[in-house]
Design an enzyme around this catalytic site. Sequence first.
Site, PDB file in Angstrom:
ATOM      1  N   SER A   7       0.836  -1.198   0.000  1.00 47.20           N
ATOM      2  CA  SER A   7       0.000   0.000   0.000  1.00 47.20           C
ATOM      3  C   SER A   7       0.871   1.249   0.000  1.00 47.20           C
ATOM      4  O   SER A   7       1.656   1.479   0.925  1.00 47.20           O
ATOM      5  CB  SER A   7      -0.912  -0.001   1.229  1.00 47.20           C
ATOM      6  OG  SER A   7      -1.567   1.243   1.306  1.00 47.20           O
ATOM      7  N   HIS A  32      -1.292  -1.094  -4.264  1.00 46.44           N
ATOM      8  CA  HIS A  32      -2.561  -0.685  -3.645  1.00 46.44           C
ATOM      9  C   HIS A  32      -2.523   0.830  -3.429  1.00 46.44           C
ATOM     10  O   HIS A  32      -1.608   1.357  -2.782  1.00 46.44           O
ATOM     11  CB  HIS A  32      -2.717  -1.429  -2.323  1.00 46.44           C
ATOM     12  CG  HIS A  32      -4.000  -1.202  -1.621  1.00 46.44           C
ATOM     13  ND1 HIS A  32      -5.173  -1.877  -1.919  1.00 46.44           N
ATOM     14  CD2 HIS A  32      -4.308  -0.368  -0.588  1.00 46.44           C
ATOM     15  CE1 HIS A  32      -6.140  -1.466  -1.110  1.00 46.44           C
ATOM     16  NE2 HIS A  32      -5.641  -0.552  -0.291  1.00 46.44           N
ATOM     17  N   ASP A  34      -4.580   4.087  -2.082  1.00 44.11           N
ATOM     18  CA  ASP A  34      -5.683   4.487  -1.215  1.00 44.11           C
ATOM     19  C   ASP A  34      -6.115   5.926  -1.497  1.00 44.11           C
ATOM     20  O   ASP A  34      -5.391   6.866  -1.168  1.00 44.11           O
ATOM     21  CB  ASP A  34      -5.243   4.398   0.254  1.00 44.11           C
ATOM     22  CG  ASP A  34      -5.033   2.973   0.701  1.00 44.11           C
ATOM     23  OD1 ASP A  34      -6.001   2.191   0.682  1.00 44.11           O
ATOM     24  OD2 ASP A  34      -3.887   2.630   1.054  1.00 44.11           O
ATOM     25  N   MET A  36      -8.572   8.854  -0.497  1.00 48.87           N
ATOM     26  CA  MET A  36      -9.435   9.239   0.638  1.00 48.87           C
ATOM     27  C   MET A  36      -9.943  10.670   0.435  1.00 48.87           C
ATOM     28  O   MET A  36      -9.189  11.527  -0.017  1.00 48.87           O
ATOM     29  CB  MET A  36      -8.625   9.198   1.939  1.00 48.87           C
ATOM     30  CG  MET A  36      -7.989   7.860   2.239  1.00 48.87           C
ATOM     31  SD  MET A  36      -7.031   7.958   3.762  1.00 48.87           S
ATOM     32  CE  MET A  36      -6.311   6.324   3.812  1.00 48.87           C
ATOM     33  N   HIS A  65      -8.186   1.671  -4.104  1.00 45.35           N
ATOM     34  CA  HIS A  65      -9.139   1.527  -3.006  1.00 45.35           C
ATOM     35  C   HIS A  65      -9.762   2.890  -2.755  1.00 45.35           C
ATOM     36  O   HIS A  65      -9.110   3.793  -2.219  1.00 45.35           O
ATOM     37  CB  HIS A  65      -8.363   1.008  -1.778  1.00 45.35           C
ATOM     38  CG  HIS A  65      -9.187   0.857  -0.539  1.00 45.35           C
ATOM     39  ND1 HIS A  65      -8.618   0.634   0.702  1.00 45.35           N
ATOM     40  CD2 HIS A  65     -10.534   0.891  -0.342  1.00 45.35           C
ATOM     41  CE1 HIS A  65      -9.573   0.536   1.599  1.00 45.35           C
ATOM     42  NE2 HIS A  65     -10.740   0.702   1.001  1.00 45.35           N
ATOM     43  N   MET A  67     -11.809   5.260  -0.863  1.00 42.06           N
ATOM     44  CA  MET A  67     -12.468   5.557   0.422  1.00 42.06           C
ATOM     45  C   MET A  67     -13.108   6.926   0.284  1.00 42.06           C
ATOM     46  O   MET A  67     -12.656   7.936   0.840  1.00 42.06           O
ATOM     47  CB  MET A  67     -11.427   5.506   1.557  1.00 42.06           C
ATOM     48  CG  MET A  67     -11.089   4.084   1.949  1.00 42.06           C
ATOM     49  SD  MET A  67      -9.578   3.986   2.895  1.00 42.06           S
ATOM     50  CE  MET A  67      -8.394   3.955   1.559  1.00 42.06           C
ATOM     51  N   MET A 136     -12.002  -5.191   5.129  1.00 40.14           N
ATOM     52  CA  MET A 136     -11.163  -4.260   5.900  1.00 40.14           C
ATOM     53  C   MET A 136     -10.929  -4.852   7.293  1.00 40.14           C
ATOM     54  O   MET A 136     -11.874  -5.216   7.991  1.00 40.14           O
ATOM     55  CB  MET A 136     -11.846  -2.893   6.039  1.00 40.14           C
ATOM     56  CG  MET A 136     -11.833  -2.026   4.796  1.00 40.14           C
ATOM     57  SD  MET A 136     -10.199  -1.713   4.103  1.00 40.14           S
ATOM     58  CE  MET A 136      -9.355  -0.885   5.447  1.00 40.14           C
ATOM     59  N   ASP A 174      -7.035  -5.903   4.158  1.00 38.87           N
ATOM     60  CA  ASP A 174      -6.327  -4.621   4.203  1.00 38.87           C
ATOM     61  C   ASP A 174      -6.411  -4.036   5.612  1.00 38.87           C
ATOM     62  O   ASP A 174      -7.504  -3.772   6.120  1.00 38.87           O
ATOM     63  CB  ASP A 174      -6.989  -3.667   3.195  1.00 38.87           C
ATOM     64  CG  ASP A 174      -6.327  -2.303   3.109  1.00 38.87           C
ATOM     65  OD1 ASP A 174      -5.231  -2.109   3.677  1.00 38.87           O
ATOM     66  OD2 ASP A 174      -6.933  -1.416   2.461  1.00 38.87           O
TER      67      ASP A 174
END
Length: 226
Positions: A7, A32, A34, A36, A65, A67, A136, A174
Amino acid sequence: MNVLAPSLLGADFKNLERDIKTVEAAGAGYLHLDVMDGAFVPSISFGMPVIASLRSCTRMVFDVHMMVEEPVRYVDHVRAAGADLICIHAEACRHLDSAIAKIHETGARAGVALNPATPVSAVDLLLPVVDMVLVMSVNPGFGGQKFIPYTLDKIRELRKRIQDLGLHTDIQVDGGVTLDNVEELLKAGANIIVAGSSVFRGDPGENTRKFLEIMKGPQVTGRELL
Ligand code: DX5
Ligand code: ZN
């Protein structure tokens, strides 16, 4: 197939290219990423311009991913930035079914993520159409948190449901994954392993190799988990 997905949130942000190339050379298959938004989760990380500029420095699968609240709004943009796999949260979508369809329309693979307290049944009806379910194992928003033990049972339950349906859907885990708990996670039925701080803290190349050594072991195969 088991895949390690380092990640990027755990990497050195002033040396992203260097860190990406290190984990790629050591054998990690996915990166990965992320995203957000400061609304679905408390923090803000990075978005499409960063993903797009990293696309040319690696051949790793870009596993994004999201979020983000109502991520369907960004599916085209994140695909254009270079995502191969787009994972959206069940809790963030008013119309999860059509958001998944929208991801597939772009040609990307689609995943659904479940927060720790969201039951596996939330994704039941979508199992035949999604490529991956992300369980998660921390509350999303930050790297470096402690693994929440009850999520292990969710992985087992989900693998059983997938097998009962005769499917081969990937299960990603994750949050709080370490060299000490990865074997248990694989045995429970996870096959895509996200690791941020336990890859990038210290020597990312060496850490990646150590993960991959363990991950070659127990493979997720049909009857073994019944
Ligand atoms: C957390 C993110 C994770 C994070 C994992 O909300 O979704 O991908 O980077 O970090 P570690 O492996 O340090 O828990
Ligand atoms: Zn993540």
